[in-house]
Every structure is written in structure tokens, then in C-alpha cells.
Design an enzyme around this catalytic site. Structure first.
Site, PDB file in Angstrom:
ATOM      1  N   GLU A   1      44.527 -13.796   5.591  1.00 18.19           N
ATOM      2  CA  GLU A   1      45.047 -13.581   6.945  1.00 18.19           C
ATOM      3  C   GLU A   1      45.957 -14.725   7.378  1.00 18.19           C
ATOM      4  OE1 GLU A   1      41.714 -11.127   9.330  1.00 18.19           O
ATOM      5  OE2 GLU A   1      40.943 -12.898   8.288  1.00 18.19           O
TER       6      GLU A   1
ATOM      7  N   GLU B   1      36.048  -8.662   3.051  1.00 22.72           N
ATOM      8  CA  GLU B   1      35.003  -8.780   4.072  1.00 22.72           C
ATOM      9  C   GLU B   1      33.950  -7.672   3.992  1.00 22.72           C
ATOM     10  OE1 GLU B   1      38.516 -11.024   5.860  1.00 22.72           O
ATOM     11  OE2 GLU B   1      38.217  -9.255   4.604  1.00 22.72           O
TER      12      GLU B   1
ATOM     13  N   ALA C   1      37.057 -17.530   5.674  1.00 23.10           N
ATOM     14  CA  ALA C   1      36.416 -18.205   6.792  1.00 23.10           C
ATOM     15  C   ALA C   1      35.098 -18.808   6.305  1.00 23.10           C
ATOM     16  CB  ALA C   1      36.170 -17.222   7.932  1.00 23.10           C
TER      17      ALA C   1
ATOM     18  N   GLY D   1      39.871 -14.828   5.578  1.00 26.45           N
ATOM     19  CA  GLY D   1      40.657 -15.606   6.521  1.00 26.45           C
ATOM     20  C   GLY D   1      41.821 -16.336   5.877  1.00 26.45           C
TER      21      GLY D   1
END
Length: 260
Positions: free
Chosen positions: A114, A134, A66, A111
Site C-alpha cells: 500500500e 491480509e 503493517a 501495508g
């Protein structure tokens, strides 16, 4: 379809969506996630599309994570909205009636991992590096990574990867069940398109129902999941998919089994 951070094109029944932010290692910003969700919605409505390939521009990253530059000053309420945005995107891909294939080149972290996990298949180039790092940033996965990674590789391995923040290469990812196939970097898209073409030639209703009942069955007791499968099996009879598929089998293959 034209977007600021995506390239989307269709060749026959196969759509290829490329996240196109190579200078940012294709990081998922709010704009990119909104564009991906819009793209996924439009592809779902396109009767010509049967399989979607998702990849990243350049050879350095599928999606490196992200967008940290966007997240760094977020307050809890903003972070919750950002996580829900990512969650909605992953859920839309997972709930699609079509197979989605992640073609992972380079980094697929946070992300990006994911996003790949939300796809039905994850094919990786040998240079791929995957993980949920993370904790290195003082947070945890927010787009469903704790749950999908656990379901993919088992809770013990998921804990190890999430708690350490370590990356795995494509070969190790394949060994633990995170990656479905490993190929040479220059062959990734060709291999993925070959697999996508196989799926695109199958009955779309059958693919959609198979995907739906498998996803649904994960949260049901076995007896209920099998009952749902039987209902879906019956619902496909007297459809164009079933009539064409079975008649073609009878006409082309059955005579061989009869010794003709």
C-alpha cells in the site's frame, strides 16, 4: 532529520527516506507511520527538495507489512484509528507536490504494498515480492490497498490478488502494471536516483501541477478534467519555471529548427 525508525537525508534536490527497522522487516508500526508523516510534511516544506525516494533498510524487505505484533490484540475502535493513521500517510504522499518513488527491495506486502502504491513510481529489484495477503490473517487491506491496487492493475486482477492473498514477483508485477521497472538488486538505488535526477531537473511548479491535475482528473468527467488541465497550463505562464524553460529552448534549440 533524525527519527527512531527512519533515516532521512538529502543530496542536492533529492531526498532519500529509508524505513529502518530491518529486524522487523521494516514493518509499519504506529511510530513508524507517524514519523513518516512528519518526515513527509517537513520535506514538503523544504524548498530545496524536488523528488523523494522511499526505500527499506536491508535486502530482505521494503516493508513486509503493517506491524502484526501491534495489531494482534486491537479492538475495532483501535483498528479503525490504526487504519486512518495509515490512510493519512498514504494520502499525504499521494497529494505531495513532488514525485515520490518507491525503490522496492525484497518483500512489499500488505501495508508495504500500500505504501509503494501511494508513490508515483514503483521500481523493484528482481528479488521483490509484492502482494496484499491480509485475507490470510482474517482481515483486508486497511490503508487504501483495495482501491489503489484496483486502479493500478484493474479490478479483476486486484480481486484475484486480494482474494487469494498471493504474492507476485517483480517480473509478474511489471507484466500486470503494478511495477514500473525491474532492475538487478545491486542496481536498484542507482537506477532510482538516475530517474529521480531527471525529474529533479525539471521545473518544480510544472511537476506539481502535472501531478495535481492528473490525480484530480481521475475522479472527474473527461470534459471537466481537460478544463482543469487548461487552467493549470495557463497558470504556469509568467512563472520562473515557464520563462526559464521556454527561453532556454528558444536560445539553444530553435536555431536548429530554422536550419541555422
Amino acid at each position: 532529520m533524525t527519527y527512531e525508525t527512519l533515516l532521512a537525508e538529502r543530496t542536492g534536490a533529492i531526498a532519500t527516506v529509508t524505513i529502518n527497522r530491518p529486524k522487523a522487516l521494516n514493518a509499519l508500526s504506529s511510530r513508524t507511520m507517524n514519523e513518516l508523516l512528519d518526515c513527509a510534511t517537513k520535506l514538503e516544506q523544504d524548498a530545496e527538495v524536488r523528488v523523494v525516494i522511499l526505500t527499506g533498510a536491508g535486502d530482505k524487505a521494503f516493508v513486509a507489512g503493517a506491524d502484526i505484533a501491534e495489531m494482534v490484540d486491537m479492538r475495532p475502535r483501535e483498528a479503525r484509528h490504526f487504519a486512518e493513521m495509515g490512510g493519512s500517510l498514504m494520502a499525504a504522499i499521494e497529494a505531495s507536490k513532488m514525485p515520490w518513488i518507491a525503490a522496492v527491495n525484497g518483500f512489499a506486502l500488505g501495508g508495504g504494498c500500500e505504501l509503494a502504491l501511494a508513490c508515483d513510481f514503483l521500481y523493484a529489484a528482481k528479488n521483490a515480492r509484492l502482494g496484499q495477503p491480509e485475507v490470510n490473517l482474517g482481515v483486508i487491506p486497511g490503508f487504501g490497498g483495495t482501491q489503489r491496487l484496483m486502479r493500478r492493475v484493474g479490478i479483476a486482477k486486484a480481486k484475484e490478488l486480494i482474494f487469494t492473498g498471493d504474492m507476485v514477483d517483480a517480473a509478474e508485477g511489471h507484466r500486470i502494471g503494478l511495477v514500473d521497472a525491474v532492475v538487478e538488486p545491486g542496481e536498484l538505488l542507482a537506477f532510482t536516483r538516475k530517474q529521480a535526477d531527471k525529474m529533479a531537473q525539471k521545473g518544480p511548479l510544472a511537476l506539481a501541477e502535472a501531478k495535481r491535475v492528473m490525480m484530480q482528473g481521475q475522479s472527474l468527467p473527461l470534459i471537466d478534467a481537460v478544463a482543469a488541465e487548461a487552467h493549470a497550463f495557463a497558470s504556469l505562464f509568467d512563472t520562473e519555471d515557464q520563462r526559464e524553460g521556454m527561453r532556454a529552448f528558444v536560445e539553444k534549440r530553435a536555431p536548429r529548427f530554422a536550419g541555422k
